[in-house]
Design a protein around this motif. Sequence first.
Motif, PDB file in Angstrom:
ATOM      1  N   ILE A  25      14.451   1.564  48.466  1.00 10.82           N
ATOM      2  CA  ILE A  25      15.815   2.279  48.482  1.00 10.82           C
ATOM      3  C   ILE A  25      16.901   1.089  48.638  1.00 10.82           C
ATOM      4  CG2 ILE A  25      17.470   3.926  49.008  1.00 10.82           C
ATOM      5  CD1 ILE A  25      15.354   5.262  50.398  1.00 10.82           C
ATOM      6  N   PRO A  26      16.850   0.113  47.192  1.00  8.68           N
ATOM      7  CA  PRO A  26      17.869  -0.920  47.283  1.00  8.68           C
ATOM      8  C   PRO A  26      19.357  -0.254  47.265  1.00  8.68           C
ATOM      9  CG  PRO A  26      16.837  -0.673  45.142  1.00  8.68           C
ATOM     10  CD  PRO A  26      16.109   0.251  45.904  1.00  8.68           C
TER      11      PRO A  26
ATOM     12  N   GLN B  48      13.438   4.278  44.173  1.00  4.93           N
ATOM     13  CA  GLN B  48      12.827   3.917  43.280  1.00  4.93           C
ATOM     14  C   GLN B  48      11.064   3.767  43.855  1.00  4.93           C
ATOM     15  OE1 GLN B  48      14.818   0.663  41.449  1.00  4.93           O
ATOM     16  NE2 GLN B  48      13.952  -0.919  42.830  1.00  4.93           N
ATOM     17  N   MET B  49      10.326   3.887  42.884  1.00  5.80           N
ATOM     18  CA  MET B  49       8.598   3.576  43.100  1.00  5.80           C
ATOM     19  C   MET B  49       8.627   1.994  42.700  1.00  5.80           C
ATOM     20  SD  MET B  49       7.516   5.928  45.203  1.00  5.80           S
ATOM     21  CE  MET B  49       5.682   5.943  44.663  1.00  5.80           C
ATOM     22  N   VAL B  50       8.000   1.140  43.643  1.00  3.12           N
ATOM     23  CA  VAL B  50       7.561   0.068  43.301  1.00  3.12           C
ATOM     24  C   VAL B  50       6.149  -0.491  43.812  1.00  3.12           C
ATOM     25  CG1 VAL B  50       8.082  -2.527  43.207  1.00  3.12           C
ATOM     26  CG2 VAL B  50       9.919  -0.958  43.204  1.00  3.12           C
ATOM     27  N   SER B  51       5.273  -0.531  42.782  1.00  5.54           N
ATOM     28  CA  SER B  51       3.855  -0.569  43.318  1.00  5.54           C
ATOM     29  C   SER B  51       3.342   0.316  44.173  1.00  5.54           C
ATOM     30  CB  SER B  51       3.654  -2.077  44.013  1.00  5.54           C
ATOM     31  OG  SER B  51       4.180  -3.013  42.806  1.00  5.54           O
TER      32      SER B  51
END
Length: 95
Positions: free
Chosen positions: A22-23, A14-17
Amino acid sequence: MGRGRTDLLIEWRQMVSGQVQIPKYVIECKVRTSRVGLERLIGEGLEQTAAYIDRCGAEAGHLVIFDLRPGLSWEERLYRKGPEPDGRPITVWGI
């Protein structure tokens, strides 16, 4: 206890900020029969899942218990417990 291997490890890209993260999530599966008590199965499963979370560097874990005892309704089989606020991030699912 099992063979020391995670049943399923999900990596969720996922893209976060603007950063790719990759949790990881551990899923451990157990089968309940008439010979195995639920509290014992959950206790051993939580311990095993916690060890896998540590080993894999996962965010959280899920312990899924498939209840194969005959004659149970879906209401008796389906449940969700946890995670405990002060405990490990593990959710227990009954199916």
